[in-house]
Design an enzyme around this catalytic site. Structure first.
Site, PDB file in Angstrom:
ATOM      1  N   ASP A 118      72.503  23.259  62.522  1.00  0.00           N
ATOM      2  CA  ASP A 118      72.811  24.565  63.109  1.00  0.00           C
ATOM      3  C   ASP A 118      73.009  24.471  64.625  1.00  0.00           C
ATOM      4  O   ASP A 118      73.684  25.289  65.223  1.00  0.00           O
ATOM      5  CB  ASP A 118      71.676  25.557  62.797  1.00  0.00           C
ATOM      6  CG  ASP A 118      71.712  25.969  61.334  1.00  0.00           C
ATOM      7  OD1 ASP A 118      72.813  26.109  60.792  1.00  0.00           O
ATOM      8  OD2 ASP A 118      70.633  26.119  60.722  1.00  0.00           O
ATOM      9  N   ASN A 150      69.222  15.599  59.782  1.00  0.00           N
ATOM     10  CA  ASN A 150      68.238  16.099  58.818  1.00  0.00           C
ATOM     11  C   ASN A 150      68.134  15.125  57.656  1.00  0.00           C
ATOM     12  O   ASN A 150      68.788  14.087  57.655  1.00  0.00           O
ATOM     13  CB  ASN A 150      68.625  17.512  58.352  1.00  0.00           C
ATOM     14  CG  ASN A 150      70.001  17.512  57.734  1.00  0.00           C
ATOM     15  OD1 ASN A 150      70.237  16.877  56.713  1.00  0.00           O
ATOM     16  ND2 ASN A 150      70.929  18.201  58.373  1.00  0.00           N
ATOM     17  N   LYS A 157      72.072   5.826  77.789  1.00  0.00           N
ATOM     18  CA  LYS A 157      70.780   6.044  77.124  1.00  0.00           C
ATOM     19  C   LYS A 157      69.807   6.762  78.069  1.00  0.00           C
ATOM     20  O   LYS A 157      69.600   6.296  79.195  1.00  0.00           O
ATOM     21  CB  LYS A 157      70.215   4.689  76.697  1.00  0.00           C
ATOM     22  CG  LYS A 157      68.941   4.804  75.929  1.00  0.00           C
ATOM     23  CD  LYS A 157      68.403   3.438  75.535  1.00  0.00           C
ATOM     24  CE  LYS A 157      66.974   3.582  75.061  1.00  0.00           C
ATOM     25  NZ  LYS A 157      66.279   2.329  74.969  1.00  0.00           N
ATOM     26  N   PHE A 196      75.338  26.500  49.363  1.00  0.00           N
ATOM     27  CA  PHE A 196      73.999  26.032  49.028  1.00  0.00           C
ATOM     28  C   PHE A 196      73.059  26.608  50.073  1.00  0.00           C
ATOM     29  O   PHE A 196      73.487  26.901  51.195  1.00  0.00           O
ATOM     30  CB  PHE A 196      73.935  24.498  49.093  1.00  0.00           C
ATOM     31  CG  PHE A 196      74.171  23.834  47.762  1.00  0.00           C
ATOM     32  CD1 PHE A 196      75.446  23.758  47.239  1.00  0.00           C
ATOM     33  CD2 PHE A 196      73.113  23.286  47.047  1.00  0.00           C
ATOM     34  CE1 PHE A 196      75.671  23.149  46.014  1.00  0.00           C
ATOM     35  CE2 PHE A 196      73.325  22.672  45.816  1.00  0.00           C
ATOM     36  CZ  PHE A 196      74.604  22.606  45.300  1.00  0.00           C
TER      37      PHE A 196
HETATM   38  O1  PMT Z   1      71.879  15.635  50.192  1.00  0.00           O
HETATM   39  P1  PMT Z   1      70.633  15.647  49.308  1.00  0.00           P
HETATM   40  O2  PMT Z   1      69.568  14.711  49.795  1.00  0.00           O
HETATM   41  O3  PMT Z   1      70.977  15.456  47.851  1.00  0.00           O
HETATM   42  O4  PMT Z   1      69.974  17.091  49.438  1.00  0.00           O
HETATM   43  C1  PMT Z   1      70.623  18.201  48.899  1.00  0.00           C
HETATM   44  C2  PMT Z   1      70.521  19.436  49.842  1.00  0.00           C
HETATM   45  C3  PMT Z   1      69.080  19.891  49.950  1.00  0.00           C
HETATM   46  C4  PMT Z   1      71.064  19.074  51.240  1.00  0.00           C
HETATM   47  C5  PMT Z   1      71.442  20.543  49.183  1.00  0.00           C
HETATM   48  O5  PMT Z   1      70.950  20.843  47.912  1.00  0.00           O
HETATM   49  C6  PMT Z   1      71.462  21.799  50.037  1.00  0.00           C
HETATM   50  O6  PMT Z   1      70.642  22.679  49.927  1.00  0.00           O
HETATM   51  N1  PMT Z   1      72.487  21.908  50.944  1.00  0.00           N
HETATM   52  C7  PMT Z   1      72.628  22.998  51.909  1.00  0.00           C
HETATM   53  C8  PMT Z   1      71.683  22.775  53.041  1.00  0.00           C
HETATM   54  C9  PMT Z   1      71.866  23.798  54.135  1.00  0.00           C
HETATM   55  O7  PMT Z   1      72.440  23.483  55.138  1.00  0.00           O
HETATM   56  O8  PMT Z   1      71.449  24.997  53.858  1.00  0.00           O
HETATM   57  P2  PMT Z   1      71.563  26.249  54.887  1.00  0.00           P
HETATM   58  O9  PMT Z   1      70.763  27.300  54.241  1.00  0.00           O
HETATM   59  O10 PMT Z   1      71.195  25.810  56.268  1.00  0.00           O
HETATM   60  O11 PMT Z   1      73.104  26.616  54.892  1.00  0.00           O
HETATM   61  C10 PMT Z   1      73.685  27.522  53.974  1.00  0.00           C
HETATM   62  C11 PMT Z   1      75.110  27.132  53.667  1.00  0.00           C
HETATM   63  O12 PMT Z   1      75.918  27.225  54.845  1.00  0.00           O
HETATM   64  C12 PMT Z   1      75.282  25.703  53.170  1.00  0.00           C
HETATM   65  O13 PMT Z   1      76.246  25.706  52.138  1.00  0.00           O
HETATM   66  C13 PMT Z   1      75.781  24.960  54.393  1.00  0.00           C
HETATM   67  O14 PMT Z   1      76.650  23.865  54.026  1.00  0.00           O
HETATM   68  C14 PMT Z   1      76.559  26.017  55.141  1.00  0.00           C
HETATM   69  N2  PMT Z   1      76.533  25.852  56.604  1.00  0.00           N
HETATM   70  C15 PMT Z   1      75.347  25.900  57.285  1.00  0.00           C
HETATM   71  C16 PMT Z   1      75.351  25.801  58.670  1.00  0.00           C
HETATM   72  C17 PMT Z   1      76.573  25.658  59.350  1.00  0.00           C
HETATM   73  N3  PMT Z   1      76.606  25.528  60.680  1.00  0.00           N
HETATM   74  N4  PMT Z   1      77.717  25.604  58.661  1.00  0.00           N
HETATM   75  C18 PMT Z   1      77.730  25.714  57.313  1.00  0.00           C
HETATM   76  O15 PMT Z   1      78.785  25.672  56.665  1.00  0.00           O
END
Ligand code: PMT
Length: 400
Positions: free
Chosen positions: A279, A209, A289, A324
């Site tokens: 995810d 991503n 490849k 986040f």
């Molecule tokens: O890196 P930059 O370019 O500065 O951009 C910052 C950002 C947009 C990446 C950051 O601000 C941000 O939003 N990070 C979280 C992105 C994310 O994965 O969001 P989510 O809504 O999919 O996940 C929610 C939370 O679960 C996050 O804290 C994530 O780290 C965590 N997660 C998600 C999926 C997974 N399989 N395991 C996790 O731990």
């Protein structure tokens, strides 16, 4: 900003030494007590008297000269310093500090200090870019030194490029940030994740991503500045790790991130998950490849990655958990749902479709949702400023 701060300024043998005189004037004006240490080469460029008059203090030049007070001078300066500044720093002093050499007043004092040390390199562009100098600077950063990047432009040696001593006003701003920050995360163990994960499809392709790592790295840098012991677990990014980390761990996939996060989970007081974890991952990694073939489409089967943060929420003991959320729609509902499902203390939500927010920009615009049901809008600011706002909230909640 620098009222009552004790700043030791080491001046070394660069043509930019004369600019350090202006820096002394600015430091004094900002309220600092300034003591200057000069190397013998620096004295070829500027006389100690200049610095003595500007700082209002005797200038230290020699290890063995009669001390002004009955103290071991290099230890006394090192102990009293709130900040140790080396500006301008030549390639020679950088190499000596990296090697732990202590053969004059300045190098001995640096080795003896426990204060923050800020190095401001100034030299010919080729000397600066020489891999040896770069390695020495990286090593110093690893050891907790702060390094201010030199400016680019015409140099005194006739070349043009990176190596110019930054304007003293710019150095002062850097110093004010460095010294002004409170050490309210002292003794706190903090784990931060940053950047994207990469889920390999075949040896040349992956799913990932747009995360640059900027948000997570800003948090790690801010947490170190506030005295935290910080582990940064990072996916692939082009960023340099901030100085002073306790550990820096690079991973590629979500599974690797999970393994490392769980390994250190018992150690942490605070976890901040700014990483954008994939995810899904390809169900079957293809060893070679994948060929294009004649078919007009292709089927790629994906399987779910573990939700690391949710697992942390389930295993939570003493840890303070910050998530986040990168959202594009139904922002509030999604955020509140994640906060609850993942058993978080707070969640920082960015609308990644908003300009100046989210992926790969230097600023962010967020809303913070708290476990107790309250929420707070944070206006647009740099990711570094936001990092401090988030840490302010964490520190406050840890007190309760
Ligand atoms: O890196 P930059 O370019 O500065 O951009 C910052 C950002 C947009 C990446 C950051 O601000 C941000 O939003 N990070 C979280 C992105 C994310 O994965 O969001 P989510 O809504 O999919 O996940 C929610 C939370 O679960 C996050 O804290 C994530 O780290 C965590 N997660 C998600 C999926 C997974 N399989 N395991 C996790 O731990």
């Amino acid at each position: 900003m620098l009222q009552g701060k004790f700043v030791v300024l080491g001046v070394t043998g660069s043509i930019a030494a004369y600019k350090a005189a202006e820096l002394v004037r600015l430091l004094k004006k900002a309220g600092a007590e300034v003591h200057v240490v000069m190397t013998s080469s620096a004295r070829e460029f500027v006389t100690p008297l200049t610095f003595q008059v500007l700082s209002g203090n005797p200038v230290v030049t020699d290890m063995f000269e009669k001390p002004v007070r009955w103290e071991v001078e290099h230890v006394s300066l090192a102990d009293r310093a709130d900040l140790f500044l080396i500006a301008p720093a030549t390639a020679n002093i950088i190499a000596k500090m990296a090697a732990g050499i202590a053969d004059d007043m300045l190098t001995s004092s640096v080795l003896a200090t426990r204060a923050k040390v800020l190095v401001v390199p100034a030299m010919n562009v080729n000397m600066y870019l020489n891999p040896i100098t770069q390695e020495n600077l990286s090593y110093l950063k690893e050891k907790g030194f702060y390094v201010m990047e030199p400016d680019e432009g015409p140099l005194a040696c006739g070349y043009s490029g990176k190596g110019r001593f930054p304007e003293p006003e710019k150095i002062l701003k850097f110093i004010e940030k460095l010294v002004g920050v409170s050490r309210d995360l002292n003794n706190k163990k903090i784990l931060i994740t940053a950047g994207p994960t990469r889920e390999p499809i075949d040896p040349v392709r992956f799913i990932s991503n747009r995360s640059s790592g900027k948000m997570g790295y800003a948090l790690a840098e801010a947490a170190v500045e506030r005295g935290g012991e910080v582990i940064l677990i990072s996916g692939p990014t082009s960023l340099q790790p901030p100085p002073g980390l306790y550990k820096y761990i690079r991973i590629n996939t979500a599974l690797e991130m999970r393994e490392k996060v769980l390994e250190y989970y018992g150690w942490c007081d605070v976890v901040i998950k700014a990483a954008a974890v994939s995810d899904f991952r390809p169900k079957n990694y293809v060893e070679h490849k994948i060929k294009k073939g004649d078919s007009a489409s292709m089927f790629l089967e994906l399987e779910k990655n573990p939700d690391i943060l949710r697992e942390l929420g389930e295993r939570k003991q003493k840890q303070f958990l910050v998530g986040f959320a990168a959202e594009t729609d139904e922002i509030e509902e999604n955020a509140v749902e994640k906060l609850r499902k993942k058993n978080l203390d707070l969640i920082v939500v960015n609308d990644v479709t908003a300009e100046g927010a989210g992926f790969d920009v230097d600023t962010n615009i967020v809303k913070i949702y708290y476990k107790n049901g309250s929420a707070e809008e944070i206006p647009k600011m740099t990711k570094k400023e936001l990092a401090h706002v988030i840490l302010d909230r964490v520190v406050n909640l840890l007190k309760n």
